[in-house]
Design an enzyme around this catalytic site. Structure first.
Site, PDB file in Angstrom:
ATOM      1  N   ARG A  64       0.802  -1.230   0.000  1.00 24.64           N
ATOM      2  CA  ARG A  64       0.000   0.000   0.000  1.00 24.64           C
ATOM      3  C   ARG A  64       0.829   1.272   0.000  1.00 24.64           C
ATOM      4  NH1 ARG A  64      -4.567  -1.768   3.929  1.00 24.64           N
ATOM      5  NH2 ARG A  64      -2.736  -1.900   5.239  1.00 24.64           N
ATOM      6  N   HIS A 263       7.409 -26.853  12.206  1.00 23.06           N
ATOM      7  CA  HIS A 263       8.831 -27.203  12.267  1.00 23.06           C
ATOM      8  C   HIS A 263       9.090 -28.495  13.051  1.00 23.06           C
ATOM      9  CE1 HIS A 263       9.020 -23.224  10.780  1.00 23.06           C
ATOM     10  NE2 HIS A 263       9.190 -22.571  11.904  1.00 23.06           N
TER      11      HIS A 263
END
Ligand code: BG6
Length: 509
Positions: A64, A263
């Site tokens: 943005r 993980h």
């Protein structure tokens, strides 16, 4: 004696040759975020510096901010200078900078996506990116539906002929099984599963890939890698940092969703899986999915799990706030910053062997390791006093830092009497290899551009991981506040108690 056996599964290409990405462009959504600045941009520069990106490579930032291309260039340059692994070289930077573009817009802005499509088209013409584009969604999952819909609407998601389109997504892949399914449906609605690359950056780490080399390229580990010899496995991912500045992402998520779901369960899968038929993505995934499908929490959960939240105190000579005092966290937050769980892998190889997984913030030090702890010798023909200091044999895969492998075993203390104590035998990457390991993101971004999916978990693995974790999360949701622990400690007392019940102790790495 030489052998002329030829492996029929071998790919005829010489895999030692460096793989260089073909013509392509990468678009990063969320380019103003931390991940992009600290990991993605530096990794792209490092790849470029290592000669692994094509000369016409293009990187497009979408955000943005009211930036021109030059502003974006400066941001990338600063990030590279600050965080890249390899030295800054003006010539490499210049070539990379020529392919940098910025498109300003919000995710619901059709015109911005049309502009993005134009920019990519121009890059195809000017830089020869060949219509091959990867879209990296380094954005909150809540924005996935809007962005994928926009990519589809503007024609950017559709591959045709030789031209590929891929999407890269970052966790969290949902917050439980149901939401993960919904999220997958949203992404798969626009991108077919083979074009979706889910990042679990632990799989990009050299030491993690080495788990498979260690197990399947050698002779002497595999025969003892089972319930006959292994007493238990401890997988630890400890961090000494706190959560200052991360409330927006972390509050309500917690340690288990943040890293165990992805993980640590991937580390478990690599440690416990059977030998794959080959290292093709499909064969690897088949074995990982099989072992995850056999894995379940061991009950009762009030005895086999622990969760904690760090309080304020002193760590490393500094006064640090507790989680509830960190900016942005609700003072009532029950988010855990430490999580430990016990899993069983219900197959013949692992029956009866607990896998203890733990992770936490503000712990004693930053360390990730997989410790395979072996049973004691069935008989010790020594006086009791000789073996008082003998522990259990262990093989420790040191994922980070100080990457390497340690074998711990008993040895006679030199002297006139028979006294045995534990010693360590070490392999360390720093000593064994001259080349430094690439950052995980270098490997993973390169693999996306090459269309090499082995190191990216698929839908099925993500869903299986949530299936393992959901019962624990549901149980914790009913428990109220997590147990407090001091900064610099190794979690709450309940974590110690959890192992003590079984006569075991956590390692102090
Ligand atoms: C991320 C987690 O996936 O891994 C973070 O969201 C954590 O909370 C980070 O700090 C740790 O990564 P590494 O590579 O430094 O171990």
């Amino acid at each position: 004696m030489s052998t002329s056996w030829v492996n029929p599964l071998r790919d005829p290409r010489d895999k030692r040759l460096p793989r260089i990405a073909g013509p392509c462009g990468l678009v990063i959504f969320g380019v103003t975020g931390d991940l992009s600045r600290k990991k993605l941009m530096p990794a792209i520069y490092d790849l470029s510096n290592r000669g692994l990106l094509p000369p016409g490579f293009a990187l497009v930032g979408f955000a943005r901010r009211d930036w021109a291309d030059e502003d974006f260039m400066k941001v990338v340059k600063d990030a590279v200078r600050e965080h890249a692994r390899t030295p800054f070289r003006e010539a490499v930077w210049k070539q990379l900078a020529e392919g940098l573009r910025f498109v300003q817009g919000s995710f619901d802005d059709d015109a911005a996506f049309d502009q993005l499509a134009d920019t990519l088209k121009q890059l195809d013409d000017q830089r020869g990116t060949g219509g091959n584009h990867a879209f990296y969604l380094s954005i909150p999952p809540a924005a996935f539906p809007t962005v994928t819909r926009q990519l589809s609407r503007s024609g950017l998601a559709s591959a045709d002929g030789e031209r590929w389109r891929r999407v890269v997504i970052e966790k969290p892949f949902g917050h439980d099984l149901d939401s993960a399914r919904e999220l997958n449906a949203v992404v798969n609605d626009v991108f077919p599963e083979e074009s979706v690359f889910r990042i679990d950056h632990y799989l990009g780490k050299e030491t993690v890939q080495n788990v498979l080399a260690l197990r399947f390229a050698n002779t002497f580990f595999e025969p003892i890698w089972n319930a006959n010899y292994v007493d238990h496995v401890q997988i630890t991912m400890a961090e000494d940092i706190g959560l200052g500045g991360r409330a927006g992402y972390y509050d309500g998520i917690g340690a288990a969703r943040d890293v165990i779901q992805n993980h640590l369960l991937q580390l478990l899968a690599l440690t416990a899986m059977e030998e794959p038929v080959s290292f093709s993505p499909a064969d690897l995934r088949a074995e990982k999915a099989k072992v995850l499908a056999s894995t379940k929490p061991i009950e009762p959960l009030d005895e086999t799990t622990a969760r904690g939240q760090y309080v304020g105190g002193w760590q490393g000579g500094q006064q640090v706030p507790g989680l509830l005092e960190e900016g942005g966290f609700s003072p009532e937050s029950t988010t855990e910053t430490f999580a430990a769980i016990t899993l069983g892998v219900h197959n013949r190889r692992w029956a009866g062997v607990p896998f203890y997984l733990r992770t936490g913030k503000r712990l004693g030090r930053r360390v990730t390791e997989i410790a395979v702890v072996f049973k004691r010798a069935p008989h010790l023909p020594f006086d009791d006093t000789a073996t008082e200091e003998l522990g259990q044999n262990a093989l420790v895969i040191r994922v980070q830092p100080d990457e390497g492998i340690t074998m711990r075993f008993g040895s006679k203390i030199p002297g006139t009497s028979m006294e045995i104590r534990d010693v360590n035998m070490d392999f360390s990457y720093g000593h064994a290899f001259t080349e430094a390991s690439p950052e995980a993101y270098e490997r993973l971004i390169l693999d996306v551009l090459l269309g090499e999916p082995s190191l990216f978990p698929v839908n099925e693995e993500v869903e299986l991981s949530w299936k393992i974790l959901d019962p624990v999360l549901d149980f914790w949701a009913e428990q109220g506040k997590p147990d407090p622990y001091e900064p610099g400690a190794w979690g709450p007392d309940s974590a110690e108690a959890m192992l003590a019940r079984t006569g075991r102790t956590w390692r102090r790495p």
